[in-house]
Design an enzyme around this catalytic site. Structure first.
Site, PDB file in Angstrom:
ATOM      1  N   LYS A   1       0.881  -1.186   0.000  1.00 58.15           N
ATOM      2  CA  LYS A   1       0.000   0.000   0.000  1.00 58.15           C
ATOM      3  C   LYS A   1       0.910   1.226   0.000  1.00 58.15           C
ATOM      4  O   LYS A   1       2.065   1.155   0.413  1.00 58.15           O
ATOM      5  CB  LYS A   1      -0.847   0.026   1.285  1.00 58.15           C
ATOM      6  CG  LYS A   1      -1.932  -1.036   1.355  1.00 58.15           C
ATOM      7  CD  LYS A   1      -3.191  -0.526   0.659  1.00 58.15           C
ATOM      8  CE  LYS A   1      -4.304  -1.547   0.714  1.00 58.15           C
ATOM      9  NZ  LYS A   1      -4.776  -1.768   2.064  1.00 58.15           N
TER      10      LYS A   1
ATOM     11  N   HIS B   1       2.094   7.014   2.493  1.00 58.15           N
ATOM     12  CA  HIS B   1       1.618   8.350   2.115  1.00 58.15           C
ATOM     13  C   HIS B   1       1.760   9.377   3.237  1.00 58.15           C
ATOM     14  O   HIS B   1       2.197   9.063   4.341  1.00 58.15           O
ATOM     15  CB  HIS B   1       0.162   8.265   1.630  1.00 58.15           C
ATOM     16  CG  HIS B   1      -0.779   7.700   2.642  1.00 58.15           C
ATOM     17  ND1 HIS B   1      -1.280   8.451   3.688  1.00 58.15           N
ATOM     18  CD2 HIS B   1      -1.304   6.460   2.778  1.00 58.15           C
ATOM     19  CE1 HIS B   1      -2.065   7.691   4.414  1.00 58.15           C
ATOM     20  NE2 HIS B   1      -2.091   6.480   3.895  1.00 58.15           N
TER      21      HIS B   1
ATOM     22  N   HIS C   1       1.047   8.925   6.871  1.00 62.22           N
ATOM     23  CA  HIS C   1       1.948   8.184   7.762  1.00 62.22           C
ATOM     24  C   HIS C   1       3.022   9.085   8.366  1.00 62.22           C
ATOM     25  O   HIS C   1       3.814   8.640   9.183  1.00 62.22           O
ATOM     26  CB  HIS C   1       2.663   7.049   7.008  1.00 62.22           C
ATOM     27  CG  HIS C   1       1.735   5.970   6.546  1.00 62.22           C
ATOM     28  ND1 HIS C   1       1.405   5.797   5.234  1.00 62.22           N
ATOM     29  CD2 HIS C   1       1.057   5.022   7.231  1.00 62.22           C
ATOM     30  CE1 HIS C   1       0.567   4.786   5.113  1.00 62.22           C
ATOM     31  NE2 HIS C   1       0.340   4.294   6.315  1.00 62.22           N
TER      32      HIS C   1
HETATM   33  N1  ARG Z   1      -1.257  -0.493   9.900  1.00 56.83           N
HETATM   34  C1  ARG Z   1      -2.274   0.276  10.574  1.00 56.83           C
HETATM   35  C2  ARG Z   1      -2.821   1.360   9.658  1.00 56.83           C
HETATM   36  O1  ARG Z   1      -2.156   1.786   8.739  1.00 56.83           O
HETATM   37  C3  ARG Z   1      -1.794   0.957  11.807  1.00 56.83           C
HETATM   38  C4  ARG Z   1      -1.354   0.018  12.888  1.00 56.83           C
HETATM   39  C5  ARG Z   1      -1.389   0.678  14.201  1.00 56.83           C
HETATM   40  N2  ARG Z   1      -0.873  -0.132  15.255  1.00 56.83           N
HETATM   41  C6  ARG Z   1      -1.514  -1.052  15.954  1.00 56.83           C
HETATM   42  N3  ARG Z   1      -0.879  -1.720  16.879  1.00 56.83           N
HETATM   43  N4  ARG Z   1      -2.770  -1.302  15.739  1.00 56.83           N
HETATM   44  O2  ARG Z   1      -3.942   1.787   9.885  1.00 56.83           O
END
Ligand code: ARG
Length: 573
Positions: free
Chosen positions: A125, A128, A131
């Site tokens: 993905k 972007h 982040h």
């Molecule tokens: N990968 C997830 C996202 O982009 C964020 C993860 C956040 N961390 C967690 N431990 N849930 O939305």
């Protein structure tokens, strides 16, 4: 030194009143001529049964001089205190210049572990602009805790599990034209993924029972990944490798490093134990075929552990991950730097852990933040609506290079300076305000060399370096007479520099790097004022040496501050 506490303690000695209470009365006089601190004696009139001016006069006679205070004067109902500015200047300079790169550091965290989860990107993905806050805030917190002596574990909780990987594989197989994944890039994979959704929707619209064969296939491919099928796992792994290779260029630019890339897939084999515990302890129950934790007592929707088809979800993996982190790192604190959109998710799974009797959940914190957007025209979005972080950083570097070419045509190695300043401007953009505030980017704002920006702080640092370089300064003079550093500009600068160590502690307590950014700007602003008001290269060598030492202390504080925010501090720009 805590002047207020010192003053309050001495007044308490004479009056027998509570020092903490007295401390809260102390004021800063509106005009420095009147003193640095003022004690309003009318606050004592009632309990001492005397008129305020009489109290002030009596206190001024009998008071033992508080440490760091030169003299006290009664004026009307106030007792005004004048700090020993030379003593203060001497203390600050000797500390900064002897500690150098360690100025502001501490060992308060010695022997303690802190998990800092941040960035946590999704495989295949786009990386972007959304982040950016997590990546910049998390990276800064990681550095801040390290500077305070904690052992940190920087974790990138990769989004590398779920049915979307089945879809990716189907899309790649159908439309990837046989091109090896290694020769592709994330942007192409994203395009394939978008195409999958378009085609699947078309199928659903065209089939009499709203069915998509592509979706069936995708589900099957994900099942194959879960079951360890060689081809499926290899495709998934190669997509993961490709993504990590691409993002590592962006992480390098941002000065980010991780200790662990244990993502969602890592917890696949750690979930059964958690699910058993939830089931056996009665914390979770079956509801319409799904396993859930009812959270209605806490005004929250249920936390789903297993869907009715038996598959786990995001929350299940987070519960397993939290337990794993506690068991592996025995953390003092465990931070999750994740957008506020996930507030409910964090509240839910924290509550589930609490219901499971994991009292250490109190040491976990969701460090949330607001949204980032780009102002109209800031970046042409060649790739649909997604603004890739890499594009933003590169555009910023390019624009900075133009500015540098114009402002400093003779600078050697303009590219390196442009990289430091261009990237720094973007990082600063999200670290200068408290986390929860939304950020909106524009070049005019982030690349303004005169505003409260990263470039301004970096520019001031380079100015300090240039002053020192031109003076042939390599180290502070043997003896420094700090009594020549008592003008208001020097005192203000020294105060800003002195506030740096406590600011770092506060930034860690609140998980707010912006406190450090503000302190850096304060130091930079005060230095520039000092620089314009005083001739550093004074003919009198005593004055010159003292001013150079103060310049060096400002340089050092700004540099240490920038490093905690992950901005480079070039010596020339
Ligand atoms: N990968 C997830 C996202 O982009 C964020 C993860 C956040 N961390 C967690 N431990 N849930 O939305």
């Amino acid at each position: 030194m805590d002047y207020r506490m010192e003053i309050a303690a001495r007044v308490a000695e004479l009056t027998g009143l509570d020092a903490n209470e007295l401390q809260s009365y102390i004021e800063i006089p509106p005009n420095p001529e009147m003193g640095d601190y003022a004690f309003p004696c009318f606050r004592l009139a009632k309990s001492l049964r005397k008129a305020p001016p009489a109290i002030a006069a009596e206190l001024s006679e009998k008071l033992t001089m508080p440490a760091g205070i030169e003299r006290a004067e009664a004026k009307g109902g106030y007792l005004n205190f004048f700090a020993d500015k030379a003593g203060f200047a001497k203390g600050v300079l000797s500390r900064v210049l002897s500690e150098g790169e360690r100025y502001g550091a501490s060992d308060m965290g010695a022997g303690k572990n802190v998990c800092v989860e941040f960035s946590s990107i999704n495989i295949a993905k786009p990386f972007h602009i959304g982040h950016l806050p997590s990546t910049a805030i998390g990276n800064s917190l990681n550095r801040i805790y390290q500077f305070l002596g904690y052992n940190t574990i920087a974790i990138n909780h990769l989004g590398d599990w779920g049915t979307q990987f089945g879809k990716m594989i189907v899309a790649y197989k159908n439309w990837g034209e046989g091109k090896p994944i290694e020769e592709s890039n994330v942007r192409e994979l994203v395009k394939l993924y978008v195409r999958f959704h378009e085609e699947a929707e078309k199928e659903e619209a065209e089939s009499p029972d709203k069915h998509s064969k592509l979706v069936d296939e995708a589900r099957d491919w994900f099942r194959r990944i879960e079951q360890g099928d060689e081809e499926a796992v290899s495709l998934w792994q190669r997509m993961k490798d490709l993504t990590l290779k691409e993002v590592s260029a962006v992480y390098d630019l941002l000065g980010v490093e991780f200790d662990s890339y244990a993502g969602e897939s890592f917890y696949e084999d750690k979930m059964p134990a958690v699910i058993d515990e939830l089931r056996n302890s009665g914390v979770a129950k079956i509801d319409k075929g799904a396993l859930i934790v009812d959270l209605s007592d806490y005004d929250m929707p249920p936390c789903i552990i297993l869907k009715s088809d038996g598959s786990t979800i995001y929350a299940t993996r987070d519960i397993a991950a939290a337990i794993y982190r506690k068991e592996t790192y025995d953390f003092e604190k465990s931070l999750y730097v994740v957008a506020y959109q996930q507030n409910l998710h964090f509240k839910q799974f924290f509550k589930v852990l609490e219901l499971m009797g994991r009292d250490w959940v109190k040491d976990m914190e969701h460090v949330n933040f607001g949204m980032v957007s780009m102002e109209e025209g800031t970046l042409s979005t060649r790739h649909g609506n997604v603004v890739y972080l890499e594009d933003v950083l590169n555009a910023s570097i390019e624009k900075t290079l133009e500015i540098i070419k114009e402002k400093s045509p003779d600078l050697e190695n303009k590219e390196a300076a442009a990289r430091a300043v261009g990237v720094g401007a973007i990082i600063w953009g999200v670290l200068y305000n408290n986390r929860i505030k939304d950020t909106s980017f524009s070049w005019g704002k982030v690349l303004n060399f005169d505003g409260e920006t990263g470039p301004y702080a970096q520019y001031t640092h380079a100015r300090c370096c240039s002053v020192l370089r031109k003076a042939g300064y390599t180290a502070p003079a043997e003896t420094i007479d700090a009594s020549v550093l008592t003008d208001s500009a020097a005192t203000a600068l020294l105060k800003a520099i002195a506030a740096f160590p406590e600011t770092i502690v506060a930034a860690a307590e609140k998980n707010e790097p912006y406190l450090i950014a503000r302190n850096v700007i304060e130091v930079a602003g005060c230095f520039n004022k000092f620089y314009y008001e005083n001739r550093i290269m004074d003919d009198d060598m005593t004055v010159r040496n003292a001013r150079l030492a103060l310049t060096d202390a400002a340089r050092c504080t700004i540099k240490n501050g920038l490093r905690l925010l992950s901005l480079d501090a070039p010596e020339r720009m």
